[in-house]
Write an enzyme that holds these catalytic residues in place. Structure first.
Site, PDB file in Angstrom:
ATOM      1  CG  HIS A 131       4.565  -8.231   4.954  1.00 14.70           C
ATOM      2  ND1 HIS A 131       4.961  -8.386   6.265  1.00 14.70           N
ATOM      3  CD2 HIS A 131       4.626  -6.907   4.703  1.00 14.70           C
ATOM      4  CE1 HIS A 131       5.247  -7.208   6.786  1.00 14.70           C
ATOM      5  NE2 HIS A 131       5.054  -6.290   5.861  1.00 14.70           N
TER       6      HIS A 131
ATOM      7  CG  HIS B  22       9.705  -2.418  10.956  1.00 14.62           C
ATOM      8  ND1 HIS B  22      10.167  -3.306   9.998  1.00 14.62           N
ATOM      9  CD2 HIS B  22       8.455  -2.074  10.579  1.00 14.62           C
ATOM     10  CE1 HIS B  22       9.231  -3.469   9.072  1.00 14.62           C
ATOM     11  NE2 HIS B  22       8.180  -2.744   9.406  1.00 14.62           N
TER      12      HIS B  22
ATOM     13  CE1 TYR C 240      10.811   3.411   8.963  1.00 16.71           C
ATOM     14  CE2 TYR C 240      10.066   1.374   7.949  1.00 16.71           C
ATOM     15  CZ  TYR C 240       9.939   2.736   8.115  1.00 16.71           C
ATOM     16  OH  TYR C 240       8.954   3.417   7.461  1.00 16.71           O
TER      17      TYR C 240
ATOM     18  NE  ARG D  23      -3.950   0.103   2.092  1.00 17.39           N
ATOM     19  CZ  ARG D  23      -4.205  -0.924   2.878  1.00 17.39           C
ATOM     20  NH1 ARG D  23      -3.474  -1.123   3.955  1.00 17.39           N
ATOM     21  NH2 ARG D  23      -5.185  -1.756   2.605  1.00 17.39           N
TER      22      ARG D  23
ATOM     23  NE  ARG E  29       5.669   1.361  15.409  1.00 16.47           N
ATOM     24  CZ  ARG E  29       5.713   0.667  14.288  1.00 16.47           C
ATOM     25  NH1 ARG E  29       6.738  -0.102  14.019  1.00 16.47           N
ATOM     26  NH2 ARG E  29       4.717   0.698  13.426  1.00 16.47           N
TER      27      ARG E  29
END
Length: 800
Positions: A454, A611, A487, A424, A583
């Site tokens: 992913h 992350h 990250y 996205r 997080r």
């Protein structure tokens, strides 16, 4: 009369126990509390002033995406007669939208107030944003000339009347709106000007040396608005911005016949610009009639209109960072940090050789991504490398990695790239890279319908004589050079044969569209990841019930999967201690008496974005998995994700140490309470402040200073030479979670010719399989086989 099947379904519903909502909370409200936690960083006076302004911008950017995706999707569901119910809060879609909208005014007021406070302090230091109501005569002259020379030829003012219908306002674009008083007896009209995205939004104004003054492009137009509509006179004026539903489903649209999937995605992306509006933001003052005209045209209710007195779209903040005067930079910004070399990798030697000698673990952004990038670059030119395979989800616009993949293809290597076009807001960038990679000769494939890929995995295959060796690279974050500096993520580089064989099978399954692969070391969603987590939790539950010490640790971005939440609550009730660093969203509430008393949840929001995903089981963490997946239903059931074990003792000790440091954090860490709110971690009496991110930065610097540098002649070491910070290696045997007994065989698509890189791995028999390495035939054995084949050919004249 109901059928037998309907009767059975009704009976099953009656037998199903009602859900317990006492220890869960709504996902959307939990997210809003997380974003409020991001805004806390803007209020933290220990953070440099301009960095605080960046957190204000990040808060707004986060909120935009939330409104586009989550609220947009819920708004669609709210139109249904039978709305689905959230399984964490028992709320319908419309009730969730109502709850979100009720929280918004307070958040936006807080956001607006801290922006004004920070900008006022920056103004006194010499970083000045000019406002149209306070321009000096010199500034006004500059603005007028700039408008006439550069802006006026570009803008296209529109007058909206019955003969000129209301235009489509693009998602996220900025528009200047005003009511117009005509020279005739016509009713008040509406004027619109789109702020041109092709021009620099920040316009520098001449200012004294040592200061920086600027004005935003929309304020330049506002200052000269009276000359924009000819004989029409503006009655009011404001900047407006529409946020539209961006929750598009590429797979739900259907690919047209003979349409390339990339073309399909390009067509879908255009729809995002004109989907249903969710909210309208207004900065400035509009008459009620003017605002009503805009709101009615967008079909928005009053509660969906947010007003403020600060600029909309604060993304420009990051663009002015480089303009801050040099003498102010140390005061206004974080001390610049450069990712440091990994102390366990010698960048003057072949990375491939070092990985073959032992696993290597990279920890971004504290350590540089260069070992991975150099390894792929080496492979592109290594005559022994025969193939490179990789999954790509988000890629840097300027990607050295993709350049190496192109070089490899042009050098005759077999390069296979699974490019996920549905990442996205990165769809367009991924489409462009997919086209470039394919033009260079790479084989580009896309994710399976309905399942985003992913996972972050890369495999390099080498042929040494008659033998194959594989290096497998697995990450918790994207193969992205830009985000690797921002990250916090892990990457494991391993030559482990079992992991390599699983990875090889993974890529083969991807190419065949098979999402139900059977793996020994990897936990692969959508089928194998959640069972791996459940079995790890079950092991600790059994230990606790037997009176043994039991512990589970999770580090995640979000926790929303109801099955996992319930299993964690079961573990807590059994006496398992559960420590989590989450997080963002946590739909589980810790500390609920009799339900989650043994669960402890922390969140760390700081300079770097946390992350990494870590799953660890056992009081001594004998099972440690790193992963690309959060414990969200979308990840565990609707994406292709990978969890991979950390088996090397040194790498496991590093993960254990890093997570221990984060659990010690008492500066940036917050604790989640049983009512779902975040509070600062309490420090014990005499306990010193400990910021885990700053401590990890210092550790990376110390290790880099202590790392040996290549020298021509050996020289005596200085007496006070710094030493690398070595982790304490636990004397604990690493274990993996064994797969469940295989189900009954399913018919699979027959493949007439296996892929060239497929190993000769045979299907395992049904039943429990131990995770042990299978050794390939050695070179001597293979050589003897070839000699025997040659003799047989000479004697019989046959090759088979």
């Amino acid at each position: 009369m109901p059928s037998k099947i309907e009767k059975k379904q009704a009976a099953a519903k009656l037998r199903k126990p009602p859900r317990d909502f006492s220890y869960t909370q709504n996902r959307e409200l939990s997210w809003l509390r997380f974003n409020n936690r991001v805004l806390d960083e803007a209020f933290d006076e220990t953070v440099p002033l301009f960095e605080r302004l960046k957190f204000v911008s990040i808060f707004e950017s986060n909120l935009d995406e939330f409104l586009m995706v989550r609220v947009g999707g819920l708004s669609d569901l709210a139109e249904l007669k039978k709305q689905p119910v959230d399984n964490k809060s028992n709320m319908t879609a419309s009730e969730q939208v109502d709850a979100v909208m009720a929280e918004m005014p307070g958040l936006l007021t807080r956001w607006e107030s801290i922006f004004k406070s920070i900008e006022g302090k920056l103004d006194t230091l010499g970083v000045h944003r000019a406002r149209i109501d306070s321009l000096t005569p010199e500034e006004r002259t500059f603005v007028t000339r700039y408008f006439q020379a550069y802006v006026s030829p570009v803008i296209s003012p529109l007058v909206i009347d019955p003969r000129h219908p209301f235009p489509n306002l693009r998602n996220g674009a900025l528009y200047l709106a005003c009511g117009l008083d005509g020279a005739t007896d016509e009713e008040s009209l509406l004027g619109l000007i789109e702020i041109p995205a092709s021009m620099n939004r920040v316009v520098e104004i001449p200012s004294p040396t040592g200061t920086y003054s600027y004005i935003l492009l929309e304020d330049v137009i506002l200052a000269c608005l009276d000359s924009c509509f000819g004989s029409y006179k503006p009655l009011d004026r404001a900047l407006i911005r529409v946020t539209r539903n961006a929750d598009i489903d590429p797979d739900g649209e259907g690919v047209e016949e003979e349409e390339d999937y990339r073309q399909h995605m390009k067509r879908i992306l255009k729809k995002r610009l004109r989907l249903q509006p969710v909210v309208l933001a207004v900065s400035g003052s509009l008459e009620k009639a003017t605002l009503k005209t805009i709101r009615k045209a967008l079909e928005l209710s009053r509660r969906s209109v947010f007003t403020c007195d600060i600029p909309l779209d604060l993304g420009y903040v990051f663009g002015i960072e480089g303009k801050i005067p040099e003498h102010l930079r140390n005061e206004l910004l974080f001390t610049p940090f450069k990712p440091q070399p990994n102390p366990n990798i010698d960048m003057t030697r072949s990375i491939r050789e070092q990985v073959l000698q032992g696993d290597k673990l990279l920890f971004y952004p504290y350590e540089a991504m260069n070992p991975f990038l150099d390894l792929v670059h080496e492979a592109a030119y290594d005559p022994e490398c025969i193939s490179l395979r990789i999954t790509l989800y988000r890629v840097a616009k300027q990607s050295r990695l993709c350049g190496s993949l192109i070089d490899a293809a042009e050098n005759g290597k077999e390069v296979t790239v699974l490019m996920e076009l549905r990442a996205r807001f990165d769809e367009q960038n991924n489409i462009e890279w997919a086209e470039r990679l394919e033009e260079a000769g790479c084989t580009v494939i896309y994710g399976s319908e309905g399942f985003k890929c992913h996972s972050k995995i890369c495999q390099l295959t080498y042929r040494e004589g008659m033998a194959l060796t594989r290096l497998t690279l697995l990450g918790t974050g994207n193969f992205n050079e830009k985000t690797a500096k921002l990250y916090s993520d892990f990457m494991l580089m391993t030559a482990h044969p079992g992991i390599g064989e699983d990875a090889n099978l993974f890529f083969r399954n991807l190419s065949l569209g098979n999402l139900r692969g059977d793996y020994r070391f990897l936990g692969v969603a959508p089928v194998g990841l959640k069972p791996l987590i459940m079995r790890g939790l079950d092991r600790e539950i059994q230990r606790a019930l037997a009176g043994e010490p039991a512990r589970v640790f999770f580090k995640l971005n979000s926790l929303t999967d109801r099955e996992v939440i319930d299993k964690i609550a079961e573990a807590s009730c059994a006496g398992v201690r559960v420590d989590m660093i989450i997080r963002g969203i946590s739909c589980l509430k810790p500390g609920v008496p009799g339900k989650t008393e043994n669960v402890h949840v922390r969140s760390i929001v700081g300079r770097f974005l946390e992350h990494a995903r870590v799953y660890a089981f056992g009081v001594d963490s004998d099972m440690i998995y790193l992963s690309s997946a959060d414990m969200m239903t979308r990840n565990t059931e609707h994406r292709v994700e990978i969890a991979f074990p950390v088996l090397d003792p040194t790498c496991r000790a590093l993960v254990h140490e890093y997570m221990g440091m984060q659990l010690r954090d008492n500066v940036k860490a917050r604790s989640l309470t049983s009512d779902g709110t975040w509070v600062p971690v309490e420090r014990a009496e005499g306990e010193k402040p400990f910021n885990s991110q700053e401590a990890l930065l210092e550790r990376a610097y110390r290790n880099a200073e202590a790392a040996p540098e290549p020298v021509i002649e050996a020289e005596p070491a200085p007496e006070a030479e710094p030493q690398p910070v070595a982790p304490k290696v636990q004397e604990v045997q690493a274990t993996v979670i064994e797969p469940e007994p295989a189900p009954a065989p399913r018919p699979e698509t027959q493949v007439t010719k296996p892929a060239p890189e497929t190993s000769a791995r045979r299907d395992k028999p049904a039943g429990k399989t131990k995770a042990i390495e299978r050794h390939r035939p050695g070179r001597v054995r293979m050589g003897l086989g070839l000699i025997g084949l040659g003799l047989k050919t000479l004697i019989t004249g046959k090759t088979k």
